[in-house]
Each structure stands twice: as C-alpha cells, then as structure tokens.
Design a protein around this motif. Structure first.
Motif, PDB file in Angstrom:
ATOM      1  N   LEU A   5       0.946  -1.049  -0.148  1.00 56.89           N
ATOM      2  CA  LEU A   5       0.048   0.203   0.535  1.00 56.89           C
ATOM      3  C   LEU A   5       1.132   1.076  -0.101  1.00 56.89           C
ATOM      4  CD1 LEU A   5      -3.007   1.739   0.338  1.00 56.89           C
ATOM      5  CD2 LEU A   5      -2.630   1.298   2.730  1.00 56.89           C
ATOM      6  N   VAL A   6       0.983   2.080  -0.895  1.00 53.25           N
ATOM      7  CA  VAL A   6       1.932   3.484  -0.710  1.00 53.25           C
ATOM      8  C   VAL A   6       0.425   4.161  -0.701  1.00 53.25           C
ATOM      9  CG1 VAL A   6       2.410   5.052  -2.558  1.00 53.25           C
ATOM     10  CG2 VAL A   6       3.363   2.924  -2.809  1.00 53.25           C
ATOM     11  N   ILE A   7       0.487   5.259   0.008  1.00 54.31           N
ATOM     12  CA  ILE A   7       0.549   6.175   0.475  1.00 54.31           C
ATOM     13  C   ILE A   7       0.348   8.008  -0.082  1.00 54.31           C
ATOM     14  CG2 ILE A   7      -0.979   7.443   2.263  1.00 54.31           C
ATOM     15  CD1 ILE A   7      -1.279   4.610   3.773  1.00 54.31           C
ATOM     16  N   LEU A   8      -0.321   8.770  -0.280  1.00 48.72           N
ATOM     17  CA  LEU A   8       0.424  10.049  -0.648  1.00 48.72           C
ATOM     18  C   LEU A   8      -0.032  10.847   0.563  1.00 48.72           C
ATOM     19  CD1 LEU A   8      -1.400   9.745  -4.265  1.00 48.72           C
ATOM     20  CD2 LEU A   8       0.860   9.827  -4.076  1.00 48.72           C
ATOM     21  N   ALA A   9       1.403  11.976   1.260  1.00 45.49           N
ATOM     22  CA  ALA A   9       1.219  12.078   2.208  1.00 45.49           C
ATOM     23  C   ALA A   9       2.008  13.489   2.468  1.00 45.49           C
ATOM     24  CB  ALA A   9       1.273  11.093   3.308  1.00 45.49           C
ATOM     25  N   ALA A  10       2.184  13.798   0.892  1.00 46.13           N
ATOM     26  CA  ALA A  10       3.114  14.763   0.689  1.00 46.13           C
ATOM     27  C   ALA A  10       2.848  16.530   0.648  1.00 46.13           C
ATOM     28  CB  ALA A  10       4.409  14.662   0.158  1.00 46.13           C
ATOM     29  N   GLY A  11       1.264  16.080   0.091  1.00 44.83           N
ATOM     30  CA  GLY A  11       0.373  17.647  -0.501  1.00 44.83           C
ATOM     31  C   GLY A  11       0.850  18.229   0.353  1.00 44.83           C
ATOM     32  N   LEU A 105       6.457   8.337  -9.023  1.00 45.71           N
ATOM     33  CA  LEU A 105       7.334   7.875 -10.012  1.00 45.71           C
ATOM     34  C   LEU A 105       7.984   7.907  -8.376  1.00 45.71           C
ATOM     35  CD1 LEU A 105       9.071   7.520 -12.205  1.00 45.71           C
ATOM     36  CD2 LEU A 105       8.639   9.980 -12.096  1.00 45.71           C
ATOM     37  N   CYS A 106       8.383   8.783  -7.523  1.00 40.71           N
ATOM     38  CA  CYS A 106       9.331   8.845  -6.095  1.00 40.71           C
ATOM     39  C   CYS A 106       9.383   7.245  -5.684  1.00 40.71           C
ATOM     40  CB  CYS A 106       9.482   9.676  -5.337  1.00 40.71           C
ATOM     41  SG  CYS A 106       9.452  11.706  -6.547  1.00 40.71           S
ATOM     42  N   CYS A 107       8.078   6.459  -5.953  1.00 40.52           N
ATOM     43  CA  CYS A 107       8.865   5.169  -5.251  1.00 40.52           C
ATOM     44  C   CYS A 107       9.313   4.219  -6.107  1.00 40.52           C
ATOM     45  CB  CYS A 107       6.950   5.075  -4.701  1.00 40.52           C
ATOM     46  SG  CYS A 107       6.631   5.629  -4.208  1.00 40.52           S
ATOM     47  N   LYS A 108       9.895   4.320  -7.057  1.00 38.95           N
ATOM     48  CA  LYS A 108      10.023   3.457  -8.428  1.00 38.95           C
ATOM     49  C   LYS A 108      11.558   2.739  -7.911  1.00 38.95           C
ATOM     50  CE  LYS A 108      12.819   3.395 -12.670  1.00 38.95           C
ATOM     51  NZ  LYS A 108      13.862   4.361 -13.847  1.00 38.95           N
ATOM     52  N   GLU A 109      12.478   3.365  -6.438  1.00 37.13           N
ATOM     53  CA  GLU A 109      13.599   2.412  -6.156  1.00 37.13           C
ATOM     54  C   GLU A 109      13.248   1.306  -5.057  1.00 37.13           C
ATOM     55  OE1 GLU A 109      16.484   1.486  -8.060  1.00 37.13           O
ATOM     56  OE2 GLU A 109      15.388   3.238  -9.966  1.00 37.13           O
ATOM     57  N   THR A 110      11.732   1.882  -4.863  1.00 35.98           N
ATOM     58  CA  THR A 110      11.540   1.270  -3.051  1.00 35.98           C
ATOM     59  C   THR A 110      10.710   0.481  -2.734  1.00 35.98           C
ATOM     60  OG1 THR A 110      12.044   3.788  -2.368  1.00 35.98           O
ATOM     61  CG2 THR A 110      10.630   1.678  -0.892  1.00 35.98           C
ATOM     62  N   VAL A 111       9.449   0.426  -4.219  1.00 35.14           N
ATOM     63  CA  VAL A 111       8.829  -0.254  -4.821  1.00 35.14           C
ATOM     64  C   VAL A 111       8.923  -1.916  -5.084  1.00 35.14           C
ATOM     65  CG1 VAL A 111       6.000  -0.538  -4.676  1.00 35.14           C
ATOM     66  CG2 VAL A 111       6.649   1.163  -3.618  1.00 35.14           C
ATOM     67  N   LYS A 112       8.629  -2.084  -5.593  1.00 36.94           N
ATOM     68  CA  LYS A 112       9.633  -3.788  -6.961  1.00 36.94           C
ATOM     69  C   LYS A 112       8.122  -4.784  -6.621  1.00 36.94           C
ATOM     70  CE  LYS A 112      13.793  -2.261  -6.851  1.00 36.94           C
ATOM     71  NZ  LYS A 112      13.708  -0.862  -8.459  1.00 36.94           N
ATOM     72  N   GLU A 113       7.012  -4.517  -6.463  1.00 41.14           N
ATOM     73  CA  GLU A 113       5.953  -5.695  -6.249  1.00 41.14           C
ATOM     74  C   GLU A 113       4.847  -4.936  -6.402  1.00 41.14           C
ATOM     75  OE1 GLU A 113       6.673  -3.681  -2.625  1.00 41.14           O
ATOM     76  OE2 GLU A 113       7.803  -4.834  -2.955  1.00 41.14           O
ATOM     77  N   PRO A 114       3.281  -4.949  -6.777  1.00 40.05           N
ATOM     78  CA  PRO A 114       2.663  -4.401  -6.940  1.00 40.05           C
ATOM     79  C   PRO A 114       1.906  -3.942  -6.022  1.00 40.05           C
ATOM     80  CG  PRO A 114       1.895  -6.761  -7.870  1.00 40.05           C
ATOM     81  CD  PRO A 114       3.489  -7.239  -7.059  1.00 40.05           C
ATOM     82  N   PHE A 115       1.454  -2.803  -6.487  1.00 35.03           N
ATOM     83  CA  PHE A 115       1.079  -1.202  -5.397  1.00 35.03           C
ATOM     84  C   PHE A 115      -0.171  -0.980  -5.618  1.00 35.03           C
ATOM     85  CE2 PHE A 115       3.311   0.641  -8.688  1.00 35.03           C
ATOM     86  CZ  PHE A 115       3.482   1.761  -8.889  1.00 35.03           C
ATOM     87  N   ALA A 116      -0.901  -0.809  -4.429  1.00 36.56           N
ATOM     88  CA  ALA A 116      -2.096   0.091  -4.411  1.00 36.56           C
ATOM     89  C   ALA A 116      -1.893   1.333  -3.970  1.00 36.56           C
ATOM     90  CB  ALA A 116      -3.197   0.025  -3.390  1.00 36.56           C
ATOM     91  N   VAL A 117      -2.303   2.992  -4.835  1.00 35.20           N
ATOM     92  CA  VAL A 117      -2.318   4.343  -4.344  1.00 35.20           C
ATOM     93  C   VAL A 117      -3.005   4.422  -3.765  1.00 35.20           C
ATOM     94  CG1 VAL A 117      -1.507   6.387  -5.018  1.00 35.20           C
ATOM     95  CG2 VAL A 117      -0.021   4.541  -6.612  1.00 35.20           C
ATOM     96  N   ILE A 118      -3.261   5.547  -2.258  1.00 30.30           N
ATOM     97  CA  ILE A 118      -4.429   6.218  -2.177  1.00 30.30           C
ATOM     98  C   ILE A 118      -3.789   7.813  -1.343  1.00 30.30           C
ATOM     99  CG2 ILE A 118      -5.533   4.243  -0.852  1.00 30.30           C
ATOM    100  CD1 ILE A 118      -4.822   4.939   1.472  1.00 30.30           C
ATOM    101  N   ASN A 119      -4.716   8.295  -0.600  1.00 30.66           N
ATOM    102  CA  ASN A 119      -4.235   9.824  -1.011  1.00 30.66           C
ATOM    103  C   ASN A 119      -4.334   9.692   1.169  1.00 30.66           C
ATOM    104  OD1 ASN A 119      -3.922  10.916  -2.853  1.00 30.66           O
ATOM    105  ND2 ASN A 119      -6.863  11.444  -3.399  1.00 30.66           N
TER     106      ASN A 119
END
Length: 301
Positions: A5-11, A105-119
């Motif tokens: 799970l990838v969470i967008l928290a940089a806004g 895109l900033c996750c490119k080197e960290t996430v190597k598996e299928p992933f979900a993105v949420i706010n």
C-alpha cells in the motif's frame, strides 16, 4: 508476491490550511490514514510505504511508527521538486509539488511489487481495500492495472468545489477515458457541475470517479517516468501545472499499453478537502465505530 500500500502524504494541504494528514478524527485519536491502514491490513496488505516531505519526516514517524510496529511493515519515500528532473533546475516560481503521479514515480527504487495507491486524507471504506487486494493478487500484470471507481454523488464536499477524475468504461469495465475535472460542485439547482475554461458543464450523479485509489504493476514506473519527461518539456515553466495520476492512466490506455479495470464500489467516501469538512468526517467515523465496523481504539487491536 504480496502487494504494498502506497500512501500519498506529501501534499502541501494548501486549501485545508494545516497538516491534515496527521490530524486526529477517531475516538482514540486516530487519523484518516489509520483507518486506511487498518482496512488494508484486514484485506491482506503486509507493507505500507508513505510518500512524505522530508522536512516533516521525523514528526510523521514519531506519530505512526509506535502504533504500527508489529502490525505492518513500513517504509518512507521523500518527494522533492528536484526528483527526476535530471540536469534541469526547479524554476524559482515553482513552490508546490509536481503532482500525484510524480509522487508515485518517487517510489520507483523502493516498490518492486504490485501496489495500491491512495491519498492520505481520504476515507475509502473496507470494500475498496478488499477489492484492490484481490485484483493485485490475482489479475494485475504489465498490461492490466485497476482503479477503484466511486459514485460521484458520494464524493462531494458541502464546503466547496473538489477535483475528480471522471471515468468512462466499456461493457467489460475497462477504462476508456479519465478526465480530470478540477472544480466540481453541486449547484443551487441541485445539479452536479464542473467548471473549466469553456464554462459550466453538468455531469451525472452516478458517474464513476477516481479518488486516486489505483492498483498498479511495478512495470508502470518506466511508463510514468517517460510521461513525466514529456510533461516537463511542456510545463516546467508553468508554476501551477501538475502531473496527475489520471493523466498517466489516460495516456496508458490511449497508447495501447494495456487496460485499466474499473472496479466499482458503492462505499461512501469522505475526506477533508476543506477545514470545514472536519466535523462531518469526525461524525461519520463516530457512526461507523458505533455500528461496530471499527473498534473504539483502532491500533490497540
């Protein structure tokens, strides 16, 4: 491979006026993110990656690490204006992040598996996480991504306009187009409209919209990177231009790279686009807790 799970928290939280990502809404001090992570764990996710600004990383970690320890693996990615610019310089007038697709895109080197993105600041509901997990463990591939589609009428704010990616799908629930509408609201006649440079346009209440809940294969990263370079070529000197995830999705399908499955949910979305939304969010969470959907103390479980 287990999805992440990838969470967008940089806004910047500019419209809201504070760091809404870490504001407490639940009866025991829970943030909206806590509920998303709780639902993700229930669905089967074993890892969460937070995309945050480096300047509030320590504060962020001090809040989330103690309550998540032993429950789910955590990792952090920092979104900065210089990321993926190469030799290009950030224009002096650019102060806001490049947008949600750049954050992914900033996750490119960290996430190597299928992933979900949420706010970070959206409440999605248990059903959405279960459907995303099921897709990411059975159907995702280099040529098959997904988006969780919400009914537009269940995603509005009573306190101002909102931005939504309006989806159009074919008979197989494959996305045909996704159009970012940055000023959607219910007018005085009760009709839902959006506003753009050509004027006002009505849109159906039952339209499926993106709430930035996507499911991706890691094969999406080079695609996003290529599109970001194209975005920069046209927009680097436009200080308000943003590289949105729906733009990536729209380009992905129109370029014939694969399909994006629209997975509908009838869940009621709620979130804190504006400070005035906060009491309603707290009331909605209280109702869910009282109904037994969530425990009174989420992270004590």
């Amino acid at each position: 491979m287990q999805p992440t799970l990838v969470i967008l928290a940089a806004g910047m939280a500019s419209r809201y006026g504070s760091m809404k990502q870490i504001q407490s809404f639940g009866p025991s001090g829970e943030t909206i993110m806590d509920y998303s992570i709780y639902d993700a764990i229930r669905a089967g996710f074993k890892k969460v990656v937070f995309i945050i600004r480096e300047d509030f990383a320590e504060n962020f970690k001090s809040i989330f690490e103690p309550k998540l320890k032993g429950k789910i693996e955590t990792d952090y990615v920092f979104q900065s204006l210089q990321s993926f610019l190469g030799n290009q310089q950030v224009p002096t007038e650019r102060t806001k992040p490049w947008g949600t697709a750049h954050a992914v895109l900033c996750c490119k080197e960290t996430v190597k598996e299928p992933f979900a993105v949420i706010n970070a600041d959206d409440f999605y509901g248990r059903d959405a996480f279960q459907k995303a997990y099921d897709f990411l463990t059975t159907d995702v591939s280099e040529k098959a991504q997904c988006i969780i589609g919400y009914q537009l009428k269940k995603t509005l704010s009573e306190n101002g306009s909102v931005s939504r990616g309006v989806c159009e799908a074919d008979e197989n629930n494959n996305l045909i187009s996704i159009n970012e509408r940055t000023s959607i609201y219910r007018n005085e006649q009760g009709k839902i409209t959006y506003e753009d440079e050509t004027g006002l346009h009505e849109v159906s209440e039952d339209s499926l919209v993106s709430m930035n809940f996507f499911g991706f294969s890691p094969a999406i990263f080079p695609i996003i990177e290529k599109q970001f370079q194209e975005f920069l070529a046209e927009n680097i000197n436009k200080p308000k231009a943003e590289f949105f995830i729906p733009l990536v999705g729209d380009n992905y399908i129109k370029s014939g790279l694969g399909v994006i499955k629209v997975i509908p949910t009838d869940a009621q979305w709620f979130g804190v686009t504006y400070k005035e939304d906060a009491p309603g969010v707290q009331k909605s969470i209280d109702t869910l807790v009282q109904s037994g959907e969530y425990p009174n103390n989420l992270m004590a479980q």
